[in-house]
Design an enzyme around this catalytic site. Structure first.
Site, PDB file in Angstrom:
ATOM      1  N   TYR A   1      34.523  36.845  43.639  1.00  0.00           N
ATOM      2  CA  TYR A   1      34.870  35.454  43.946  1.00  0.00           C
ATOM      3  C   TYR A   1      35.999  35.349  44.958  1.00  0.00           C
ATOM      4  O   TYR A   1      36.511  34.264  45.209  1.00  0.00           O
ATOM      5  CB  TYR A   1      35.242  34.700  42.657  1.00  0.00           C
TER       6      TYR A   1
ATOM      7  N   LEU B   1      36.214  40.131  48.173  1.00  0.00           N
ATOM      8  CA  LEU B   1      35.041  41.007  48.139  1.00  0.00           C
ATOM      9  C   LEU B   1      33.770  40.269  48.574  1.00  0.00           C
ATOM     10  O   LEU B   1      32.724  40.879  48.741  1.00  0.00           O
ATOM     11  CB  LEU B   1      34.844  41.599  46.741  1.00  0.00           C
TER      12      LEU B   1
ATOM     13  N   GLU C   1      41.063  46.439  42.771  1.00  0.00           N
ATOM     14  CA  GLU C   1      41.521  45.429  41.825  1.00  0.00           C
ATOM     15  C   GLU C   1      42.512  45.973  40.790  1.00  0.00           C
ATOM     16  O   GLU C   1      43.025  45.223  39.972  1.00  0.00           O
ATOM     17  CB  GLU C   1      40.323  44.797  41.107  1.00  0.00           C
TER      18      GLU C   1
END
Length: 127
Positions: A6, A9, A78
């Protein structure tokens, strides 16, 4: 495995290269609501400390069929499991119920602004 992204990426952003070769399945929407903060990049927090100011809403993103190598690259980006946490959730893909992994932020983002709220119905991150 299916992976819903979201933020950076997604197609058109610099980190989408980590998903080169993954199959794009389409736009998705989380069934689980989040507060989506914009800190220069998005952080989906699965709870709200003040729902009047920080509403819990579904998040729009892109869903990919990703190989293990793609997921490992995304995990490193992440900071999974020490920063973001990758979790399997229910999503809507082309209007059909499905499951995909998403990166959640487990900590409240006190001094951050919200991402775009579309029609008071869902969040969409605009970088």
């Amino acid at each position: 495995m299916k992976l819903m992204v979201y933020g950076t990426l997604q197609k058109g952003y610099w980190n989408n290269r980590l998903l080169d070769g993954a199959k794009f399945l389409g736009k998705g929407l989380t069934k689980k609501p989040y507060v989506l903060f914009n800190c220069g990049f998005p952080k989906a927090v699965p709870f709200s400390l003040n729902e009047a100011k920080f509403p819990l809403l579904p998040v729009v993103g892109e869903i990919y069929e990703a190989e293990e190598a793609h997921v490992l690259r995304c995990d490193r980006l992440e900071g999974h499991p020490d920063w973001y946490i990758r979790k399997k959730i229910e999503v809507l893909l082309d209007g059909e119920s499905d499951e995909a992994y998403i990166y959640e932020m487990p900590e409240w983002q006190q001094d951050s602004s919200l991402s775009s709220i579309v029609d008071d119905m869902y969040y969409r991150w605009v970088g």
